[in-house]
Design an enzyme around this catalytic site. Structure first.
Site, mmCIF file in Angstrom:
data_model
loop_
_atom_site.group_PDB
_atom_site.id
_atom_site.type_symbol
_atom_site.label_atom_id
_atom_site.label_comp_id
_atom_site.label_asym_id
_atom_site.label_seq_id
_atom_site.Cartn_x
_atom_site.Cartn_y
_atom_site.Cartn_z
ATOM 1 N N HIS A 150 6.656 -17.320 8.749
ATOM 2 C CA HIS A 150 7.689 -16.335 9.104
ATOM 3 C C HIS A 150 9.001 -17.050 9.446
ATOM 4 O O HIS A 150 9.979 -16.405 9.811
ATOM 5 C CB HIS A 150 7.278 -15.563 10.362
ATOM 6 C CG HIS A 150 6.182 -14.553 10.161
ATOM 7 N ND1 HIS A 150 6.065 -13.774 9.039
ATOM 8 C CD2 HIS A 150 5.162 -14.162 10.984
ATOM 9 C CE1 HIS A 150 5.010 -12.978 9.171
ATOM 10 N NE2 HIS A 150 4.447 -13.192 10.331
ATOM 11 N N LYS B 6 0.185 2.566 7.287
ATOM 12 C CA LYS B 6 0.469 3.578 6.272
ATOM 13 C C LYS B 6 0.790 2.969 4.908
ATOM 14 O O LYS B 6 0.571 3.590 3.881
ATOM 15 C CB LYS B 6 1.669 4.416 6.714
ATOM 16 C CG LYS B 6 1.367 5.503 7.707
ATOM 17 C CD LYS B 6 2.575 6.426 7.808
ATOM 18 C CE LYS B 6 2.400 7.497 8.857
ATOM 19 N NZ LYS B 6 3.662 8.223 9.082
ATOM 20 N N THR C 220 0.336 -9.125 4.269
ATOM 21 C CA THR C 220 -1.060 -8.730 4.070
ATOM 22 C C THR C 220 -1.305 -8.253 2.634
ATOM 23 O O THR C 220 -2.446 -8.170 2.179
ATOM 24 C CB THR C 220 -1.420 -7.603 5.072
ATOM 25 O OG1 THR C 220 -1.015 -8.013 6.374
ATOM 26 C CG2 THR C 220 -2.896 -7.280 5.099
HETATM 27 P P1 A3P Z 1 3.144 -0.124 7.834
HETATM 28 O O1 A3P Z 1 2.984 -0.391 9.298
HETATM 29 O O2 A3P Z 1 4.485 0.441 7.498
HETATM 30 O O3 A3P Z 1 2.041 0.659 7.243
HETATM 31 P P2 A3P Z 1 2.446 -7.610 7.424
HETATM 32 O O4 A3P Z 1 1.342 -7.742 6.433
HETATM 33 O O5 A3P Z 1 3.623 -8.456 7.056
HETATM 34 O O6 A3P Z 1 1.982 -7.752 8.816
HETATM 35 O O7 A3P Z 1 2.990 -6.130 7.230
HETATM 36 C C1 A3P Z 1 2.172 -5.043 7.516
HETATM 37 C C2 A3P Z 1 2.689 -3.839 6.759
HETATM 38 O O8 A3P Z 1 2.273 -3.933 5.386
HETATM 39 C C3 A3P Z 1 2.107 -2.549 7.303
HETATM 40 O O9 A3P Z 1 3.115 -1.568 7.076
HETATM 41 C C4 A3P Z 1 0.894 -2.393 6.409
HETATM 42 O O10 A3P Z 1 0.352 -1.103 6.389
HETATM 43 C C5 A3P Z 1 1.471 -2.796 5.062
HETATM 44 N N1 A3P Z 1 0.449 -3.173 4.070
HETATM 45 C C6 A3P Z 1 -0.680 -3.885 4.284
HETATM 46 N N2 A3P Z 1 -1.367 -4.000 3.139
HETATM 47 C C7 A3P Z 1 -0.671 -3.354 2.178
HETATM 48 C C8 A3P Z 1 -0.890 -3.106 0.788
HETATM 49 N N3 A3P Z 1 -1.967 -3.544 0.157
HETATM 50 N N4 A3P Z 1 0.057 -2.396 0.127
HETATM 51 C C9 A3P Z 1 1.146 -1.925 0.769
HETATM 52 N N5 A3P Z 1 1.408 -2.127 2.086
HETATM 53 C C10 A3P Z 1 0.513 -2.830 2.778
#
Ligand code: A3P
Length: 306
Positions: free
Chosen positions: A112, A269, A52
């Site tokens: 993935h 977070k 993301t």
């Molecule tokens: P947390 O649950 O630890 O907060 P994915 O995008 O692969 O599904 O992963 C989601 C994780 O990335 C979540 O971690 C999310 O909060 C974090 N995330 C999403 N956007 C982000 C950003 N701009 N910067 C840092 N972390 C981010």
């Protein structure tokens, strides 16, 4: 074999990894039918490693000549809809295969799927891969929170963190084991550094601008001296920070298609080391030992230290 897991109702074991039964035919179709173009950019991640974050950064770097941060389509379209996961969003439905032909070149796509299970044309063409790696324990905690939102069928009794950790340590998780997933791309990136850029979530949090620049260089869209002087790299880094992204209207209210998940579920977070708030010292000691065993001398271990 098909097993019940803690993250999705059922997983199938295939080519050494566990795949969600829900997307299994998507994985097979992707392997069988996907034809990579030399200009393609494939964003590869283990679930909950920060796709993301990587998606909008890549999109913005590559499209900055035609759209500014203020006019970006990302303000109204969630990055997961703009840059689809091939096995989960394109190849699970036959009628959407053709979408791939309509995407502008260079195409930015996501997956993935582990390195060793990628379609041959990704490995053999000149397309490039960006892999974003994250501390498996942060991945676990992130997934633990995310899991209830992705289940279509509520689990009879959701597993406790202890029970889920036990299964996680056995490597049973969608697209897991996470360590084999990360190691596969890590080893491939050492062999083919021109083809695969291996990034770490933790490093990106520490110095986002440095990695945005590195990403732009790898993508073949380096920042000009003029852009650097004007602070464009810092501007992009700040714009896509967790705090800023979470606040955007599209992420507060939108729904991801076709999964129907709420966009806000992808922003929790965004921190490094949140696992320390959940796991006991004996759990982390056990995992540390497991990582020493699994990752050995690979050089990847340093990623996971706090
Ligand atoms: P947390 O649950 O630890 O907060 P994915 O995008 O692969 O599904 O992963 C989601 C994780 O990335 C979540 O971690 C999310 O909060 C974090 N995330 C999403 N956007 C982000 C950003 N701009 N910067 C840092 N972390 C981010």
């Amino acid at each position: 074999p098909r097993v019940k897991s803690w993250d999705l109702p059922f997983l199938y074991q295939y080519q050494g990894f566990w795949f969600p039964s829900k997307f299994f035919h998507g994985v097979i179709n992707f392997q069988k039918h996907f034809q990579a173009k030399d200009s393609d950019i494939i964003l590869a991640t283990f679930p909950k490693s920060g796709a993301t974050w990587l998606k909008p950064l890549t999109f913005t770097i590559m499209n900055r000549a035609s759209s500014t941060l203020e006019s970006s389509p990302l303000l109204s379209t969630f990055s997961h809809n703009l840059i689809p996961f091939l096995e989960m969003m394109i190849y699970t439905r036959y009628q959407t295969f053709s979408v791939l032909n309509d995407l502008p070149t260079p195409r930015i796509l996501a997956t993935h799927v582990p390195y060793t299970s990628l379609p041959p044309s990704i490995i053999n063409s000149n397309c490039r891969i960006v892999y974003l790696c994250r501390n498996p324990l942060d991945v676990f905690i992130s997934h633990w929170h995310f899991a209830p939102s992705v289940r279509d069928i509520p689990m009879e009794t959701p597993l406790s963190l202890d029970e889920a950790f036990e299964i996680f340590c056995q490597g049973v998780q969608s697209f897991g084991p996470v360590w084999d997933h990360e190691l596969g791309y890590w080893n491939a990136s050492l062999e083919k550094s021109h083809k695969i850029l291996f990034l770490k979530f933790e490093d990106m949090k520490e110095n986002t601008a440095f990695h945005v620049k590195k990403l732009a260089d790898f993508l073949g869209c380096p920042f000009t001296q003029d852009e650097e002087t004007k602070g464009v790299i810092e501007e992009i880094s700040k714009f896509y920070s967790f705090e800023n992204m979470k606040k955007l209207q599209v992420h507060q209210t939108g729904i991801q298609t076709p999964t129907g998940l709420q966009n806000k579920n992808f922003f929790r977070k965004g921190k490094v080391g949140d696992w320390t708030n959940y796991l006991t010292p004996s759990m982390s000691e056990r995992f540390q030992k497991l990582m020493e065993e699994k990752l050995g001398e690979s050089g990847l271990m340093t990623t996971f230290s706090q």
